[in-house]
Motif scaffolding. Sequence first.
Motif, PDB file in Angstrom:
ATOM      1  N   LEU A  12       0.820  -1.209   0.000  1.00  0.00           N
ATOM      2  CA  LEU A  12       0.000   0.000   0.000  1.00  0.00           C
ATOM      3  C   LEU A  12       0.858   1.265   0.000  1.00  0.00           C
ATOM      4  N   ALA A  13       1.956   1.259   0.754  1.00  0.00           N
ATOM      5  CA  ALA A  13       2.855   2.419   0.778  1.00  0.00           C
ATOM      6  C   ALA A  13       3.498   2.631  -0.587  1.00  0.00           C
ATOM      7  N   PHE A  14       3.974   1.560  -1.220  1.00  0.00           N
ATOM      8  CA  PHE A  14       4.579   1.653  -2.546  1.00  0.00           C
ATOM      9  C   PHE A  14       3.568   2.193  -3.557  1.00  0.00           C
ATOM     10  N   THR A  15       2.349   1.672  -3.511  1.00  0.00           N
ATOM     11  CA  THR A  15       1.301   2.137  -4.421  1.00  0.00           C
ATOM     12  C   THR A  15       0.980   3.606  -4.180  1.00  0.00           C
ATOM     13  N   GLY A  16       0.955   4.025  -2.931  1.00  0.00           N
ATOM     14  CA  GLY A  16       0.685   5.429  -2.606  1.00  0.00           C
ATOM     15  C   GLY A  16       1.770   6.360  -3.106  1.00  0.00           C
ATOM     16  N   VAL A  17       3.026   5.946  -2.978  1.00  0.00           N
ATOM     17  CA  VAL A  17       4.136   6.777  -3.451  1.00  0.00           C
ATOM     18  C   VAL A  17       4.083   6.916  -4.970  1.00  0.00           C
ATOM     19  N   ILE A  18       3.827   5.823  -5.674  1.00  0.00           N
ATOM     20  CA  ILE A  18       3.738   5.873  -7.141  1.00  0.00           C
ATOM     21  C   ILE A  18       2.554   6.741  -7.569  1.00  0.00           C
ATOM     22  N   ALA A  19       1.419   6.578  -6.921  1.00  0.00           N
ATOM     23  CA  ALA A  19       0.239   7.386  -7.253  1.00  0.00           C
ATOM     24  C   ALA A  19       0.504   8.866  -7.010  1.00  0.00           C
ATOM     25  N   ALA A  20       1.243   9.189  -5.953  1.00  0.00           N
ATOM     26  CA  ALA A  20       1.566  10.587  -5.657  1.00  0.00           C
ATOM     27  C   ALA A  20       2.499  11.177  -6.710  1.00  0.00           C
ATOM     28  N   GLN A  21       3.281  10.349  -7.375  1.00  0.00           N
ATOM     29  CA  GLN A  21       4.159  10.836  -8.433  1.00  0.00           C
ATOM     30  C   GLN A  21       3.454  10.887  -9.783  1.00  0.00           C
ATOM     31  N   VAL A  22       2.457  10.038 -10.008  1.00  0.00           N
ATOM     32  CA  VAL A  22       1.734  10.012 -11.277  1.00  0.00           C
ATOM     33  C   VAL A  22       0.682  11.119 -11.331  1.00  0.00           C
ATOM     34  N   PHE A  23       0.060  11.439 -10.232  1.00  0.00           N
ATOM     35  CA  PHE A  23      -1.032  12.418 -10.211  1.00  0.00           C
ATOM     36  C   PHE A  23      -0.652  13.765 -10.822  1.00  0.00           C
ATOM     37  N   PRO A  24       0.503  14.358 -10.492  1.00  0.00           N
ATOM     38  CA  PRO A  24       0.845  15.644 -11.129  1.00  0.00           C
ATOM     39  C   PRO A  24       1.001  15.548 -12.651  1.00  0.00           C
ATOM     40  N   THR A  25       1.438  14.395 -13.160  1.00  0.00           N
ATOM     41  CA  THR A  25       1.559  14.257 -14.609  1.00  0.00           C
ATOM     42  C   THR A  25       0.181  14.206 -15.267  1.00  0.00           C
ATOM     43  N   LEU A  26      -0.800  13.640 -14.583  1.00  0.00           N
ATOM     44  CA  LEU A  26      -2.166  13.630 -15.119  1.00  0.00           C
ATOM     45  C   LEU A  26      -2.760  15.041 -15.137  1.00  0.00           C
ATOM     46  N   VAL A  27      -2.486  15.808 -14.099  1.00  0.00           N
ATOM     47  CA  VAL A  27      -2.964  17.191 -14.047  1.00  0.00           C
ATOM     48  C   VAL A  27      -2.310  18.004 -15.164  1.00  0.00           C
ATOM     49  N   GLU A  58       8.891  10.108 -17.564  1.00  0.00           N
ATOM     50  CA  GLU A  58       9.530   9.022 -16.818  1.00  0.00           C
ATOM     51  C   GLU A  58       9.481   9.326 -15.330  1.00  0.00           C
ATOM     52  N   ILE A  59       9.138   8.314 -14.550  1.00  0.00           N
ATOM     53  CA  ILE A  59       9.130   8.434 -13.095  1.00  0.00           C
ATOM     54  C   ILE A  59      10.101   7.393 -12.554  1.00  0.00           C
ATOM     55  N   HIS A  60      11.092   7.854 -11.814  1.00  0.00           N
ATOM     56  CA  HIS A  60      12.092   6.954 -11.253  1.00  0.00           C
ATOM     57  C   HIS A  60      11.494   6.207 -10.071  1.00  0.00           C
ATOM     58  N   ILE A  61      11.543   4.888 -10.141  1.00  0.00           N
ATOM     59  CA  ILE A  61      10.999   4.058  -9.060  1.00  0.00           C
ATOM     60  C   ILE A  61      12.103   3.708  -8.070  1.00  0.00           C
ATOM     61  N   GLY A  62      13.221   3.266  -8.585  1.00  0.00           N
ATOM     62  CA  GLY A  62      14.340   2.909  -7.726  1.00  0.00           C
ATOM     63  C   GLY A  62      15.363   2.113  -8.511  1.00  0.00           C
ATOM     64  N   GLY A  63      16.639   2.373  -8.254  1.00  0.00           N
ATOM     65  CA  GLY A  63      17.695   1.666  -8.971  1.00  0.00           C
ATOM     66  C   GLY A  63      17.558   1.905 -10.461  1.00  0.00           C
ATOM     67  N   PRO A  64      17.571   0.852 -11.257  1.00  0.00           N
ATOM     68  CA  PRO A  64      17.438   1.027 -12.703  1.00  0.00           C
ATOM     69  C   PRO A  64      15.982   1.009 -13.195  1.00  0.00           C
ATOM     70  N   ALA A  65      15.027   1.004 -12.298  1.00  0.00           N
ATOM     71  CA  ALA A  65      13.618   0.880 -12.679  1.00  0.00           C
ATOM     72  C   ALA A  65      12.960   2.245 -12.837  1.00  0.00           C
ATOM     73  N   TYR A  66      12.238   2.408 -13.954  1.00  0.00           N
ATOM     74  CA  TYR A  66      11.499   3.626 -14.255  1.00  0.00           C
ATOM     75  C   TYR A  66      10.091   3.249 -14.682  1.00  0.00           C
ATOM     76  N   LEU A  67       9.158   4.138 -14.433  1.00  0.00           N
ATOM     77  CA  LEU A  67       7.798   4.001 -14.928  1.00  0.00           C
ATOM     78  C   LEU A  67       7.672   4.976 -16.092  1.00  0.00           C
ATOM     79  N   LEU A  68       7.380   4.481 -17.287  1.00  0.00           N
ATOM     80  CA  LEU A  68       7.264   5.323 -18.470  1.00  0.00           C
ATOM     81  C   LEU A  68       5.792   5.544 -18.782  1.00  0.00           C
TER      82      LEU A  68
END
Length: 113
Positions: free
Chosen positions: A20-35, A95-105
Motif C-alpha cells: 500500500l505504501a509503494f502504491t501510494g508513493v507511485i500514485a503521488a508521483q503520477v497524479f501531477p503528470t495527469l494534471v 519518466e518516473i524513477h521508481i528505484g535503482g534502474p527501474a522507471y515508470l514510463l
Amino acid sequence: MKNRQRGISFIGILFIGGVLAFTGVIAAQVFPTLVEFQAISKAAQKASEGNTVPEVRQIFDKAGAIDDMKSIAGKDLVISKDGDKVIVSFAYNKEIHIGGPAYLLLKYTGRSK
C-alpha cells in the motif's frame, strides 16, 4: 474442542502495508503528470483557435506559461488542418524513477477536438 484462530499475521500486515505504501508513493508521483496532461489538452484546444502555425504555437506557449507546463512547448506540436478546422496534436513521454534502474514510463498523446 480446539478452535483454530483466523486472521492475518504480523508479517502479512507488514507485507500489505508495504504494498500500500509503494502504491501510494507511485500514485503521488503520477497524479501531477495527469494534471499536467489535462492542462496541455486544454491549451491545445485553446490553441486550435489560431489561424496560422506561429499564432497557434504562440497561443499554446502563453497557456503553457500560465499553467507552468514543462513537458512540452509550442515547437513540439503537430499542427494540421481538417477542412477549415485547425487540429493540434501532441505526444510526449514522462519518466518516473521508481528505484535503482527501474522507471515508470508514461506515454501521453492527444489532440484538439
